[in-house]
Design an enzyme around this catalytic site. Structure first.
Site: not given
Ligand code: MN
Ligand code: MN
Length: 293
Positions: A131, A162, A261, A270, A284
């Site tokens: 998921h 997972n 980033d 972005d 970021e």
């Protein structure tokens, strides 16, 4: 409604206490914290922090097709047979007692003529139907939980990724919600080729589903409130991780922390574009070093 009821109940208890309580008794807490939190929590727009790839619901853009559901929003790639990213809001307003439905199913909302990955497409591949938006984040109703089992929400994910690393992070996210926060979570994958329990593979289902090489996630943590994008400051906790889709990875998600980033550089997206540029430039560039459980 809960809150109103609690206030009425509290007033009634207080009134009865004034009448009947002895001096040494302590009046019961009027509004339990858990009830207040549930009453304040809302279900917010999944793209409040932005649309990382500028996806639109135009089937001509088969590599960046916006699928918008009440439970989450995503950019889907027809030829990879997976989402590029899935974005969802998580607050206590999404959490209830609905059990895991396990009803994996093709997503019949995809444009006519597109291949629909099926519940058996991953069978025998050595990869889990992983998921993006977790089942346990959508337990408010059968419809909400079932939406997470649509195959458009899945990637072929190494079982140890997972079931261990990823599961630990998902549980931690719900711990943050239980502590009074709301989260914006963006989960994505890119690249080609991973190592599951049967070894390395680049595709499955006769080439119609691509096995990603990397799986990433960005989490914005805010105390419950409103006007969420505008509330993100340089002090807001933003967790970014990027894991190899490899069964040999570590179980500790904190080991894979990186910057937003770096994920933007790897994907061309972005992320958090709805947050002011000056705040993005700080949050970021930072690697989270907060608690991991
Ligand atoms: Mn909010
Ligand atoms: Mn950004």
């Amino acid at each position: 409604m809960y809150r109103t009821f609690s206030r009425v109940l509290g007033l009634a208890l207080l009134t009865s206490c004034v009448v009947s309580c002895s001096k040494n008794e302590v009046a019961p807490s009027v509004t339990p914290a858990a009830v207040t939190q549930s009453a304040d929590a809302t279900r917010d727009n999944h793209l409040t922090m932005g649309n990382p790839s500028g996806a639109t619901a135009n089937s001509a853009n088969y590599w960046n097709y916006l699928v918008s559901k009440s439970q989450f929003a995503m950019s889907y790639h027809r030829d990879r047979g997976t989402p590029n990213w899935v974005s969802w809001h998580l607050s206590s307003a999404w959490l209830g007692s609905t059990p895991r439905q396990d009803n994996f199913a093709p997503d019949n909302t995809l444009p006519t003529g597109w291949y629909r990955v099926s519940s058996t497409s991953y069978t025998g591949s050595g990869f889990d139907r992983g998921h993006n938006c977790p089942s346990a984040d959508r337990t408010g109703s059968v419809a909400d939980n079932s939406a997470t089992f649509l195959m458009t929400n899945m990637i072929p994910q190494a079982p140890n990724n997972n079931q261990r690393t990823w599961a630990n992070l998902e549980n931690y996210c719900r711990t943050l919600v239980n502590a009074g926060n709301e989260l914006y979570i963006i989960c994505g994958s890119y690249g080609k080729g991973g190592t599951g329990s049967n070894g390395y593979a680049t595709t499955l289902d006769a080439g119609r589903v691509t096995v990603p090489a990397q799986v990433w996630k960005v989490i914005v943590v805010l105390p419950e409130g409103t006007s969420d994008a505008a509330r993100v400051t340089t002090g807001t906790r933003v967790i970014a991780i990027n894991t190899p889709n490899d069964n040999g990875l570590l179980t500790t998600w904190g080991s894979y922390r990186t910057t937003v980033d770096a994920i933007e550089a790897a994907t061309g997206y972005d992320i958090l574009s709805a947050v002011s540029a000056s705040v993005q430039s700080v949050v970021e560039a930072r690697v989270d070093n907060g608690p991991t459980s």
